[in-house]
Write a protein that holds these residues in place. Sequence first.
Motif, PDB file in Angstrom:
ATOM      1  N   UNK A   1     -17.512  29.178 -30.627  1.00  0.00           N
ATOM      2  CA  UNK A   1     -16.835  28.226 -29.737  1.00  0.00           C
ATOM      3  C   UNK A   1     -15.570  28.841 -29.136  1.00  0.00           C
ATOM      4  N   UNK A   2     -14.804  29.550 -29.984  1.00  0.00           N
ATOM      5  CA  UNK A   2     -13.566  30.168 -29.512  1.00  0.00           C
ATOM      6  C   UNK A   2     -13.859  31.245 -28.454  1.00  0.00           C
ATOM      7  N   UNK A   3     -14.938  32.029 -28.692  1.00  0.00           N
ATOM      8  CA  UNK A   3     -15.316  33.067 -27.721  1.00  0.00           C
ATOM      9  C   UNK A   3     -15.707  32.449 -26.380  1.00  0.00           C
ATOM     10  N   UNK A   4     -16.433  31.328 -26.436  1.00  0.00           N
ATOM     11  CA  UNK A   4     -16.843  30.652 -25.195  1.00  0.00           C
ATOM     12  C   UNK A   4     -15.613  30.147 -24.443  1.00  0.00           C
ATOM     13  N   UNK A   5     -14.653  29.581 -25.205  1.00  0.00           N
ATOM     14  CA  UNK A   5     -13.419  29.066 -24.582  1.00  0.00           C
ATOM     15  C   UNK A   5     -12.643  30.194 -23.918  1.00  0.00           C
ATOM     16  N   UNK A   6     -12.558  31.338 -24.601  1.00  0.00           N
ATOM     17  CA  UNK A   6     -11.846  32.483 -24.035  1.00  0.00           C
ATOM     18  C   UNK A   6     -12.509  32.968 -22.753  1.00  0.00           C
ATOM     19  N   UNK A   7     -13.849  33.020 -22.759  1.00  0.00           N
ATOM     20  CA  UNK A   7     -14.586  33.471 -21.577  1.00  0.00           C
ATOM     21  C   UNK A   7     -14.378  32.506 -20.417  1.00  0.00           C
ATOM     22  N   UNK A   8     -14.398  31.193 -20.724  1.00  0.00           N
ATOM     23  CA  UNK A   8     -14.212  30.203 -19.668  1.00  0.00           C
ATOM     24  C   UNK A   8     -12.804  30.308 -19.068  1.00  0.00           C
ATOM     25  N   UNK A   9     -11.805  30.577 -19.904  1.00  0.00           N
ATOM     26  CA  UNK A   9     -10.433  30.730 -19.410  1.00  0.00           C
ATOM     27  C   UNK A   9     -10.324  31.948 -18.492  1.00  0.00           C
ATOM     28  N   UNK A  10     -10.938  33.065 -18.920  1.00  0.00           N
ATOM     29  CA  UNK A  10     -10.920  34.264 -18.095  1.00  0.00           C
ATOM     30  C   UNK A  10     -11.639  34.032 -16.771  1.00  0.00           C
ATOM     31  N   UNK A  11     -12.757  33.301 -16.822  1.00  0.00           N
ATOM     32  CA  UNK A  11     -13.525  33.006 -15.613  1.00  0.00           C
ATOM     33  C   UNK A  11     -12.686  32.167 -14.644  1.00  0.00           C
ATOM     34  N   UNK A  12     -11.920  31.177 -15.178  1.00  0.00           N
ATOM     35  CA  UNK A  12     -11.067  30.341 -14.332  1.00  0.00           C
ATOM     36  C   UNK A  12     -10.003  31.179 -13.639  1.00  0.00           C
ATOM     37  N   UNK A  13      -9.432  32.136 -14.363  1.00  0.00           N
ATOM     38  CA  UNK A  13      -8.422  33.022 -13.773  1.00  0.00           C
ATOM     39  C   UNK A  13      -9.014  33.859 -12.640  1.00  0.00           C
ATOM     40  N   UNK A  14     -10.191  34.385 -12.861  1.00  0.00           N
ATOM     41  CA  UNK A  14     -10.857  35.213 -11.854  1.00  0.00           C
ATOM     42  C   UNK A  14     -11.180  34.382 -10.611  1.00  0.00           C
ATOM     43  N   UNK A  15     -11.674  33.160 -10.828  1.00  0.00           N
ATOM     44  CA  UNK A  15     -12.012  32.290  -9.692  1.00  0.00           C
ATOM     45  C   UNK A  15     -10.765  31.921  -8.884  1.00  0.00           C
ATOM     46  N   UNK A  16      -9.658  31.673  -9.578  1.00  0.00           N
ATOM     47  CA  UNK A  16      -8.403  31.349  -8.884  1.00  0.00           C
ATOM     48  C   UNK A  16      -7.915  32.531  -8.055  1.00  0.00           C
ATOM     49  N   UNK A  17      -8.009  33.716  -8.639  1.00  0.00           N
ATOM     50  CA  UNK A  17      -7.580  34.928  -7.929  1.00  0.00           C
ATOM     51  C   UNK A  17      -8.465  35.168  -6.703  1.00  0.00           C
ATOM     52  N   UNK A  18      -9.773  34.924  -6.854  1.00  0.00           N
ATOM     53  CA  UNK A  18     -10.694  35.123  -5.735  1.00  0.00           C
ATOM     54  C   UNK A  18     -10.393  34.135  -4.602  1.00  0.00           C
ATOM     55  N   UNK A  19     -10.096  32.872  -4.971  1.00  0.00           N
ATOM     56  CA  UNK A  19      -9.763  31.861  -3.957  1.00  0.00           C
ATOM     57  C   UNK A  19      -8.512  32.261  -3.184  1.00  0.00           C
TER      58      UNK A  19
END
Length: 512
Positions: free
Chosen positions: A486-504
Motif C-alpha cells: 500500500x505504501x509503495x502504491x501511495x508513493x508511486x501515485x504521489x510521484x505520478x501527480x508531481x510528473x503530471x503537474x510538471x507536464x501541465x
Amino acid sequence: MTTRNDIERTLWKACDSFRGKIDSSRYKDYILSMLFVKYLSDVTKEKRAQYMEQYSGDERRVERAMSRERFTIDNESTFDFLYENRNDNEIGQKINVALSHIEEHNSGKLRNVFRAIDFNSQVDFGDVKEKNATLRNLLEDFHGLDLRPSQLGSSDIIGDAYEYMIANFASDAGKKGGEFFTPSQVSELVAALVKPQENDRIYDPTCGSGGLLLKAYKKVPSGKVAVYGQELNAQTWALCTMNMFLHGVDDARIWQGDTLFNPQNIEDDKLMKFQVVVANPPFSLDKWDSGFLSNAAPDAKGKKPEKMTASMDPWKRFDWGVPPSSKGDYAFVLHMLHSLAAENGRMAVVLPHGVLFRGASEGKIRKQLIEMNLLDAVIGLPANLFYGTGIPACILVFKKGRTRDDVLFIDASGDGNYEKGKNQNILRDSDIVRIVSTYEAREEKVDKYSYRASRDEIRENDYNLNIPRYVDTFEEEALVDIDEVKQNIANIEAELAQVQAQMAKYLEELGL
C-alpha cells in the motif's frame, strides 16, 4: 607440436570441401576415415624412420620389426601415396583400394570398418570431374597436418579430436546424430556411477560411436578391463571400431547387429555376463520386436503372429514381461539385466522419463524389477541435454546381489544443477560430482534434491517411480507485506501527480 586445435581446424577445413555437395550425415564418414588413414600413415612413417636409424638402414630387420607393430600399412595405402596421386583421374578408386588393403592387413582389429565407405561413389560425389576436385581438396586439407606421435601433445589427442568431430556432427545432424552420440558429460556421469574396476568386463549393448564405453574404460587407469559393445548401424559400428583403435583399445570386441533380436554377447550358448553395463539406448524405440515377429513360425492357418511373446526369445529375457511394441525401453533394460553378472554386477542406463510411470506391461515389468530388489537409484536429469530431443531423461542404476531394501531418488533437473546453453544444456563437473557424491552417501534426505525411499513406500505408490512423488522440490512463495505494498502504491501515485503537474506547466508555457 600438433595441438588438438590444429586437428580440429583441419577437420572443419575439410568440412568446407564438402559443404553444399553432400549431406553432413554422409560426409562425416569420409572426413573421419581420412583422418584415420593420415594417423596410421604418420605413425608408420615415424616408426619406420626410428627402426631405420636403429638398424642402420637394414631393410630386412626393419621390415621384421615393423611386422610386429600394432598395425601394418603398405606403401600404396599411405596418405603420402594418395596425396602424390591426388590429380589422378582414378583417385577415388585408389583411396578405396588403400582402405581395402588396410582392412586386409589388420583384419583382426579393423575388419570391415570401411565397408560402408565408397570414395568412388557417384551418388555422393557426382560426376568424375566434381568427385576428383572434392577428393583433391580433401587430401590437400589433411596434407599439412602432422600426426606423428612425437608431434602430438597427448596419446589421446587424436581419439579426443575424433570424438569432438562426432559430437559436432551430432549437433549438426540433429536427431540422426543423436542416435550415435551421448553427450560427454552424461557419459562421464554414467561411468562414474558404475565405478569400473580392474578385470571387469564392460558392456554397452547400444554402443553407438563408443563414447560411453571409452568413458567407462578410462575409469580404470591401468586399462585392465575387457570392453564389449554392439551397434546396429553399420556406419556407426565402423566409427566405434575406429574410435576404439584411436584410443588404443585394440582388444575391444564391437559386434554389429540388432542387440534385441540377434544379441552377439553369446558364450557357451548363453548370454555373456558382465560386471559393468552402461547404455544410452534409443528412446522408446518403435517396432523393436519386428525381428522376432518376422522370424516366428506361422500358425496352422499360415498366419504370422502379430504380437510378441516371451517364448519367441530363445534367451528368455522377457519372462519377466514383454514391453509394448511401440516402446522398446524396457526391452533393452531386460536384455542388460540378463547380461549382468550375478555378483557385483552394476548397470546404469539412460532412459526417457516415461519408464518411471507408464502402466500396462511396463508397469508389470517395473513392479517385478523392484520386487526382485534390482533397482538401486533413479536420477532425474535436466531437459535439453541430448542432441535431437529436448525431453528430460533419467538414469536408472541397477545392481545385482543388493542387500539394501530401498531406492535412492535424485532430482538433478532443477535450476542451479546445470548450465543453460544456447542450444544445449550442459552438466558441469560440479553437477556431476554432486550427483555421484549424493548417490554414494545415500543420505535419507537432501532437501529439494534427493530422497531414499523404502520398498514399502514404492509399493504404496503402486510402483510409480515418478521423481516428484519422492523428492519435494516445491518452493513456497514469499509472503506479501500488504502494508508495504500500500505504501509503495501511495508513493508511486504521489510521484505520478508531481510528473503530471510538471507536464501541465510545460504545456501551458508552450501555449498548448
